[in-house]
Design a protein around this motif. Structure first.
Motif, mmCIF file in Angstrom:
data_model
loop_
_atom_site.group_PDB
_atom_site.id
_atom_site.type_symbol
_atom_site.label_atom_id
_atom_site.label_comp_id
_atom_site.label_asym_id
_atom_site.label_seq_id
_atom_site.Cartn_x
_atom_site.Cartn_y
_atom_site.Cartn_z
ATOM 1 N N MET A 1 0.858 -1.172 0.000
ATOM 2 C CA MET A 1 0.000 0.000 0.000
ATOM 3 C C MET A 1 0.902 1.232 0.000
ATOM 4 N N ASN A 2 0.646 2.158 -0.910
ATOM 5 C CA ASN A 2 1.401 3.396 -0.919
ATOM 6 C C ASN A 2 0.599 4.500 -0.219
ATOM 7 N N LYS A 3 1.159 5.696 -0.180
ATOM 8 C CA LYS A 3 0.532 6.785 0.584
ATOM 9 C C LYS A 3 -0.857 7.127 0.042
ATOM 10 N N GLN A 4 -1.014 7.206 -1.269
ATOM 11 C CA GLN A 4 -2.316 7.574 -1.836
ATOM 12 C C GLN A 4 -3.366 6.495 -1.553
ATOM 13 N N GLU A 5 -2.973 5.244 -1.589
ATOM 14 C CA GLU A 5 -3.902 4.161 -1.251
ATOM 15 C C GLU A 5 -4.288 4.238 0.226
ATOM 16 N N LEU A 6 -3.326 4.586 1.086
ATOM 17 C CA LEU A 6 -3.607 4.748 2.505
ATOM 18 C C LEU A 6 -4.555 5.911 2.736
ATOM 19 N N VAL A 7 -4.342 7.027 2.059
ATOM 20 C CA VAL A 7 -5.240 8.190 2.167
ATOM 21 C C VAL A 7 -6.649 7.793 1.752
ATOM 22 N N SER A 8 -6.776 7.050 0.672
ATOM 23 C CA SER A 8 -8.095 6.604 0.209
ATOM 24 C C SER A 8 -8.766 5.696 1.235
ATOM 25 N N ALA A 9 -7.999 4.778 1.834
ATOM 26 C CA ALA A 9 -8.552 3.869 2.843
ATOM 27 C C ALA A 9 -9.002 4.645 4.080
ATOM 28 N N ILE A 10 -8.216 5.628 4.506
ATOM 29 C CA ILE A 10 -8.590 6.458 5.660
ATOM 30 C C ILE A 10 -9.859 7.234 5.352
ATOM 31 N N ALA A 11 -9.923 7.813 4.152
ATOM 32 C CA ALA A 11 -11.106 8.588 3.748
ATOM 33 C C ALA A 11 -12.358 7.731 3.783
ATOM 34 N N GLU A 12 -12.238 6.514 3.296
ATOM 35 C CA GLU A 12 -13.395 5.615 3.256
ATOM 36 C C GLU A 12 -13.827 5.179 4.657
ATOM 37 N N LYS A 13 -12.870 4.760 5.481
ATOM 38 C CA LYS A 13 -13.207 4.245 6.810
ATOM 39 C C LYS A 13 -13.670 5.336 7.767
ATOM 40 N N ALA A 14 -13.090 6.542 7.641
ATOM 41 C CA ALA A 14 -13.434 7.636 8.560
ATOM 42 C C ALA A 14 -14.512 8.553 7.985
ATOM 43 N N GLU A 15 -14.957 8.232 6.771
ATOM 44 C CA GLU A 15 -15.969 9.036 6.089
ATOM 45 C C GLU A 15 -15.542 10.505 6.004
ATOM 46 N N LEU A 16 -14.305 10.703 5.537
ATOM 47 C CA LEU A 16 -13.735 12.030 5.327
ATOM 48 C C LEU A 16 -13.427 12.203 3.850
ATOM 49 N N SER A 17 -13.191 13.443 3.450
ATOM 50 C CA SER A 17 -12.740 13.663 2.080
ATOM 51 C C SER A 17 -11.281 13.215 1.986
ATOM 52 N N LYS A 18 -10.839 12.950 0.765
ATOM 53 C CA LYS A 18 -9.446 12.546 0.582
ATOM 54 C C LYS A 18 -8.504 13.667 1.007
ATOM 55 N N ALA A 19 -8.899 14.918 0.772
ATOM 56 C CA ALA A 19 -8.059 16.057 1.163
ATOM 57 C C ALA A 19 -7.896 16.112 2.674
ATOM 58 N N ASP A 20 -9.007 15.927 3.414
ATOM 59 C CA ASP A 20 -8.935 15.936 4.878
ATOM 60 C C ASP A 20 -8.147 14.746 5.398
ATOM 61 N N SER A 21 -8.303 13.604 4.762
ATOM 62 C CA SER A 21 -7.567 12.408 5.163
ATOM 63 C C SER A 21 -6.077 12.597 4.954
ATOM 64 N N GLU A 22 -5.702 13.218 3.837
ATOM 65 C CA GLU A 22 -4.287 13.450 3.574
ATOM 66 C C GLU A 22 -3.712 14.447 4.576
ATOM 67 N N LYS A 23 -4.481 15.476 4.930
ATOM 68 C CA LYS A 23 -4.028 16.439 5.943
ATOM 69 C C LYS A 23 -3.810 15.744 7.281
ATOM 70 N N ALA A 24 -4.734 14.870 7.664
ATOM 71 C CA ALA A 24 -4.620 14.152 8.935
ATOM 72 C C ALA A 24 -3.404 13.228 8.927
ATOM 73 N N LEU A 25 -3.201 12.509 7.835
ATOM 74 C CA LEU A 25 -2.062 11.599 7.729
ATOM 75 C C LEU A 25 -0.746 12.375 7.770
ATOM 76 N N ASN A 26 -0.676 13.477 7.028
ATOM 77 C CA ASN A 26 0.541 14.299 7.035
ATOM 78 C C ASN A 26 0.811 14.877 8.418
ATOM 79 N N ALA A 27 -0.242 15.312 9.124
ATOM 80 C CA ALA A 27 -0.081 15.852 10.472
ATOM 81 C C ALA A 27 0.444 14.774 11.421
ATOM 82 N N MET A 28 -0.064 13.548 11.288
ATOM 83 C CA MET A 28 0.403 12.454 12.139
ATOM 84 C C MET A 28 1.874 12.149 11.865
ATOM 85 N N MET A 29 2.244 12.066 10.586
ATOM 86 C CA MET A 29 3.634 11.764 10.243
ATOM 87 C C MET A 29 4.567 12.881 10.707
ATOM 88 N N ASP A 30 4.149 14.140 10.548
ATOM 89 C CA ASP A 30 4.961 15.266 11.004
ATOM 90 C C ASP A 30 5.135 15.250 12.519
#
Length: 90
Positions: free
Chosen positions: A1-30
């Motif tokens: 699984m790459n980062k974009q696939e992970l963002v998509s999975a987070i968006a689907e499971k958390a019922e968020l937009s892909k943009a919000d999911s990517e922001k959350a993932l980037n914030a966690m990694m930072d």
């Protein structure tokens, strides 16, 4: 699984937009990176622990020439899987 696939999975499971999911993932990694830079470990119960370890300087060998070389000391990032993660995989 790459980062974009992970963002998509987070968006689907958390019922968020892909943009919000990517922001959350980037914030966690930072946040994890900032913690490690400070020399602190980050423990995520059920997932695992990120920590820093010191690797001492040592003498190595160039595999092409056989000549001895000095390998500098450095800090390395370690990850230890949590019990729940380990049990899920095994």
């Amino acid at each position: 699984m790459n980062k974009q696939e992970l963002v998509s999975a987070i968006a689907e499971k958390a019922e968020l937009s892909k943009a919000d999911s990517e922001k959350a993932l980037n914030a966690m990694m930072d946040s994890i990176k900032e913690s490690l830079v400070k020399g602190e470990s980050t423990q995520l119960i059920g997932f695992g622990t990120f920590s820093i370890s010191e690797r001492a300087a040592r003498t190595g060998r160039n595999p092409q020439t056989g000549k001895e070389i000095q390998i500098a000391a450095k800090k390395v990032i370690k990850f230890k899987a949590g019990k729940a993660m380990d049990e899920a995989v095994n």
